[in-house]
Design an enzyme around this catalytic site. Sequence first.
Site, PDB file in Angstrom:
ATOM      1  N   SER A 157       0.858  -1.167   0.000  1.00  0.00           N
ATOM      2  CA  SER A 157       0.000   0.000   0.000  1.00  0.00           C
ATOM      3  C   SER A 157       0.906   1.232   0.000  1.00  0.00           C
ATOM      4  CB  SER A 157      -0.939  -0.013   1.198  1.00  0.00           C
ATOM      5  OG  SER A 157      -1.803   1.100   1.177  1.00  0.00           O
ATOM      6  N   TYR A 184      -4.968   7.595  -6.776  1.00  0.00           N
ATOM      7  CA  TYR A 184      -3.931   6.812  -6.128  1.00  0.00           C
ATOM      8  C   TYR A 184      -4.333   6.481  -4.697  1.00  0.00           C
ATOM      9  CZ  TYR A 184       0.735   5.374  -4.588  1.00  0.00           C
ATOM     10  OH  TYR A 184       1.801   4.667  -4.094  1.00  0.00           O
ATOM     11  N   LYS A 188      -4.781   2.746  -3.010  1.00  0.00           N
ATOM     12  CA  LYS A 188      -3.932   2.307  -1.893  1.00  0.00           C
ATOM     13  C   LYS A 188      -4.756   2.008  -0.645  1.00  0.00           C
ATOM     14  CE  LYS A 188      -1.277   1.431  -4.021  1.00  0.00           C
ATOM     15  NZ  LYS A 188      -0.318   0.302  -4.152  1.00  0.00           N
TER      16      LYS A 188
END
Length: 322
Positions: A157, A184, A188
Site C-alpha cells: 500500500s 492513487y 492504496k
Amino acid sequence: MSHVFDARSTTDEVLADVDLHGKRILVTGASAGLGVETLRSLAAHGADVVGAARDLAKARGATAGVREGALTSGGSFELIELDLASLSSVRACADQLLKDARPFDIVIANAGVMAPPFGQTADGFETQFGTNHLGHFVLVNRIAGLLGEGGRLVNLSSAGHRFADVDLDDPNFERTAYDPWVGYGRSKTANILFTVEFDRRHRGRGVRATAVHPGGIRTELGRHMTASDEQALIASINAAHAAAGLPPFEFKSIPQGAATTVWAATVAHPDAIGGHYCEDCQVAEIQDGEGIRGGVRPYALDPKHAEALWTRSEELVGERFL
C-alpha cells in the site's frame, strides 16, 4: 527473531539471520525497483522465487542478478507473464500457476502505478483502481488455495492511502472529476481494505495477510511526476510532518524501501501483523491527522468497509471468491 528494525533498515539487515531454503514466494512487479530488490534479497537467502511482470523481456534484463543470486544460494528463480491492467492476463497467469500446482508460502502483491493521467484498463476500470487493486484482487483470490497453513499475503500500500478513501459508488470516476492523487489514494486504501478482509477470511486456516508502506523511494513508480510535482508533494508532506511534530521527509534507498516487505513476509510474527498496516518494519499506529504522514487512517482498517469493498470488487470483476 529479537532484532528491532526501523526506517533505515535494509533488506539484507532484515534477512541477515533468515534461511529461506524450501520457501516458495511469488512477487508481482518483477521488472524494476522494489520488486527486483525484493526478489534479489529473498533469492539470496535460498528462496524459490517467482517474479510476475507484464514485459518479460524487460524483466529478464532487470533480474539477471536475481537469477545469479539464486544459483549461488541454492534457491531458484523463474518469471511468469502478468499484466494487472488486463483481467484476461490476470486469469491466464492464475490458471498457469494453478495448473503447475506448486504451493506458495508467501505472495507479495508489489506491482502498481502511481498518479498517471486519466486512463482505463483493458476492462474499462480507472487505471489505478483497476491495476493496483482489482488486478491483484483477482490474481490473489484465484490462487489463494496455493497458500497453505503458515502462508502469508503481503499487499504493498502507501501513505498515499491518506489522500482518499475508496468510493464504492463511483470507483471509475464516471461522475467525479479525476484527480490522479485521489485515484492513487483510493487504490492504496483498497489495498489495505483487501488485506483486512482477506485476513479475516483465511486466518482460520492459518493464512495471514498484511499491508505495508515502503516509504518514499525514487523508482519507476514516479514516472508520471515532474520535478515540480515532486517538490510540491514533498512540501505538503513536510507541512503535515511539522504539524504533527515529526522530522522532515527523507527518501529511502531501494533496499530500505523493500525492507518492510521482506520483514512482514518472513520475520514478523504472523499474529502481530495479520490484518494490519505496517511501515518502517513496525505495525503502524492509527493516525487520523491531515496530510501525508506516518500511520494509517481508521477508514482503511474498518472491517465493515473492507467487506463492502470485497463485495463491490466481486461485482466489478464478475467473480465470487471464498
